[in-house]
Enzyme design. Structure first.
Site, PDB file in Angstrom:
ATOM      1  N   ASP A  18       0.830  -1.204   0.000  1.00 48.89           N
ATOM      2  CA  ASP A  18       0.000   0.000   0.000  1.00 48.89           C
ATOM      3  C   ASP A  18       0.866   1.256   0.000  1.00 48.89           C
ATOM      4  OD1 ASP A  18      -2.275   1.529   0.042  1.00 48.89           O
ATOM      5  OD2 ASP A  18      -2.650   1.280   2.189  1.00 48.89           O
ATOM      6  N   ASN A  20       1.546   3.346  -3.017  1.00 54.11           N
ATOM      7  CA  ASN A  20       2.160   3.790  -4.274  1.00 54.11           C
ATOM      8  C   ASN A  20       1.623   5.146  -4.727  1.00 54.11           C
ATOM      9  OD1 ASN A  20       3.748   1.466  -4.560  1.00 54.11           O
ATOM     10  ND2 ASN A  20       2.133   0.373  -5.645  1.00 54.11           N
ATOM     11  N   ARG A  22       0.092   7.506  -2.931  1.00 49.19           N
ATOM     12  CA  ARG A  22       0.470   8.583  -2.011  1.00 49.19           C
ATOM     13  C   ARG A  22       1.942   8.947  -2.178  1.00 49.19           C
ATOM     14  NH1 ARG A  22      -1.069   6.151   3.430  1.00 49.19           N
ATOM     15  NH2 ARG A  22      -1.402   4.261   2.224  1.00 49.19           N
ATOM     16  N   SER A  63      -6.585  -5.882  -6.347  1.00 46.59           N
ATOM     17  CA  SER A  63      -7.713  -6.535  -5.696  1.00 46.59           C
ATOM     18  C   SER A  63      -8.952  -6.516  -6.586  1.00 46.59           C
ATOM     19  CB  SER A  63      -8.030  -5.840  -4.367  1.00 46.59           C
ATOM     20  OG  SER A  63      -8.689  -4.610  -4.587  1.00 46.59           O
ATOM     21  N   ASN A  66     -10.226  -3.064  -6.870  1.00 40.22           N
ATOM     22  CA  ASN A  66      -9.447  -2.033  -7.555  1.00 40.22           C
ATOM     23  C   ASN A  66     -10.009  -1.636  -8.913  1.00 40.22           C
ATOM     24  OD1 ASN A  66      -6.172  -3.087  -6.293  1.00 40.22           O
ATOM     25  ND2 ASN A  66      -7.634  -1.607  -5.475  1.00 40.22           N
ATOM     26  N   TRP A  67     -10.951  -2.432  -9.443  1.00 36.24           N
ATOM     27  CA  TRP A  67     -11.583  -2.045 -10.704  1.00 36.24           C
ATOM     28  C   TRP A  67     -12.365  -0.743 -10.563  1.00 36.24           C
ATOM     29  CZ3 TRP A  67      -9.918  -4.443 -14.862  1.00 36.24           C
ATOM     30  CH2 TRP A  67      -9.477  -5.765 -14.775  1.00 36.24           C
ATOM     31  N   ARG A  69     -11.266   1.954  -9.389  1.00 38.16           N
ATOM     32  CA  ARG A  69     -10.377   3.102  -9.559  1.00 38.16           C
ATOM     33  C   ARG A  69     -10.571   3.734 -10.939  1.00 38.16           C
ATOM     34  NH1 ARG A  69      -4.552   1.435  -6.775  1.00 38.16           N
ATOM     35  NH2 ARG A  69      -5.365   1.175  -4.648  1.00 38.16           N
ATOM     36  N   ARG A 184       1.636  -5.081   6.100  1.00 39.28           N
ATOM     37  CA  ARG A 184       0.964  -4.040   5.311  1.00 39.28           C
ATOM     38  C   ARG A 184       1.743  -2.740   5.460  1.00 39.28           C
ATOM     39  NH1 ARG A 184      -5.207  -2.607   3.963  1.00 39.28           N
ATOM     40  NH2 ARG A 184      -4.772  -0.742   2.741  1.00 39.28           N
ATOM     41  N   ARG A 190      -5.478  -2.642   8.396  1.00 36.70           N
ATOM     42  CA  ARG A 190      -6.541  -3.565   8.004  1.00 36.70           C
ATOM     43  C   ARG A 190      -5.998  -4.475   6.916  1.00 36.70           C
ATOM     44  NH1 ARG A 190      -8.126   1.562   6.160  1.00 36.70           N
ATOM     45  NH2 ARG A 190      -7.964   1.815   3.904  1.00 36.70           N
ATOM     46  N   GLU A 203       0.719 -13.564  11.990  1.00 35.30           N
ATOM     47  CA  GLU A 203       1.149 -12.399  12.759  1.00 35.30           C
ATOM     48  C   GLU A 203       1.106 -11.207  11.806  1.00 35.30           C
ATOM     49  OE1 GLU A 203       1.735 -12.670  15.984  1.00 35.30           O
ATOM     50  OE2 GLU A 203       1.426 -14.841  15.871  1.00 35.30           O
TER      51      GLU A 203
END
Length: 239
Positions: A18, A20, A22, A63, A66-67, A69, A184, A190, A203
């Site tokens: 997560d 890219n 930003r 994901s 993501n479609w 977007r 993440r 999340r 973990e």
């Protein structure tokens, strides 16, 4: 890169890459530049995991959500995926990387589907590490498709015959161990519909670094953190 001091290594690491967009926005650049920088980061992390002896690395690339977007961003992601597959075959073979693409690839263009099949075939014999690129993938989708596949394989059995053990071989990760460590990047805490079944006892390591800034040293830190976890898998006493 220094050696890890602990021998306790996760056999399956899953990463939600997560940040890219930003990363690019902070630099006043289009999202495509951030995604390209993130793709470059993938090579370094895969190489490191192979050298450490991590058996499986799963990366959340695209994901099912993501479609939603913007169309131009989705198009640039698809083009980047094609470029990555063409460019990285030699590197993957040199480093013993077996590529598998997990997800519903039927929605991709015919040329992209052909490239995926070619890349999987050409790396099928590699044994240093399996790289699972999760594209048009969702954890809920995975469980639903597995259930349907089980039903097709056992048309005469009632639903009551379905168990966790009998469903597992039909998941997209049927030949992989369950996720030990889920990472993440990007500051969110999340898992966003990623490997819901496989990460049931993972973990979870969340960090602020945007994906293009996630270095090998940061992954070392995550693995060191993992090695100190008391993994009980529901029992009351340490294993």
């Amino acid at each position: 890169m220094s050696n890890l001091s602990s021998p306790v290594l996760p056999q399956h690491i899953a990463i939600i890459m997560d940040g890219n967009r930003r990363w690019a926005k902070k630099r006043l650049m289009p999202a495509a530049v951030g995604h390209a920088a993130g793709a470059q980061r993938v090579r370094d992390i895969v190489k490191m995991c192979a050298e450490l002896g991590i058996a499986q690395l799963s990366l959340f690339a695209f994901s099912t959500e993501n479609w939603k977007r913007p169309e131009d961003e989705v198009s640039s992601l698809m083009n980047l995926f094609m470029i990555y597959l063409k460019k990285e075959i030699h590197s993957m073979n040199s480093n013993g990387v077996r590529l598998k693409v997990l997800g519903d690839t039927s929605r991709f263009s015919a040329p992209l589907q052909a490239l995926i099949a070619m890349a999987e075939e050409k790396t099928a014999g590699n044994q240093a590490i399996t790289l699972n690129v999760c594209a048009n993938y969702g954890g809920r989708w995975d469980m639903v498709q597995a259930t349907k596949a089980w039903q097709r394989a056992h048309p005469d059995l009632p639903l009551d015959a379905l168990t966790e053990e009998s469903l597992a071989p039909y998941l997209s990760t049927a030949d992989a161990p369950e996720v030990d460590l889920l990472v993440r990047t990007g500051g969110e805490s999340r898992i966003s519909n990623f490997m819901l079944w496989q990460a049931a006892y993972a973990e979870m390591f969340f960090c602020e670094d945007l994906w293009p800034d996630f270095t090998e040293e940061k992954l070392q830190q995550a693995i060191q953190w993992f090695s100190k976890r008391d993994r009980r898998f529901g029992s009351s006493a340490p294993l």
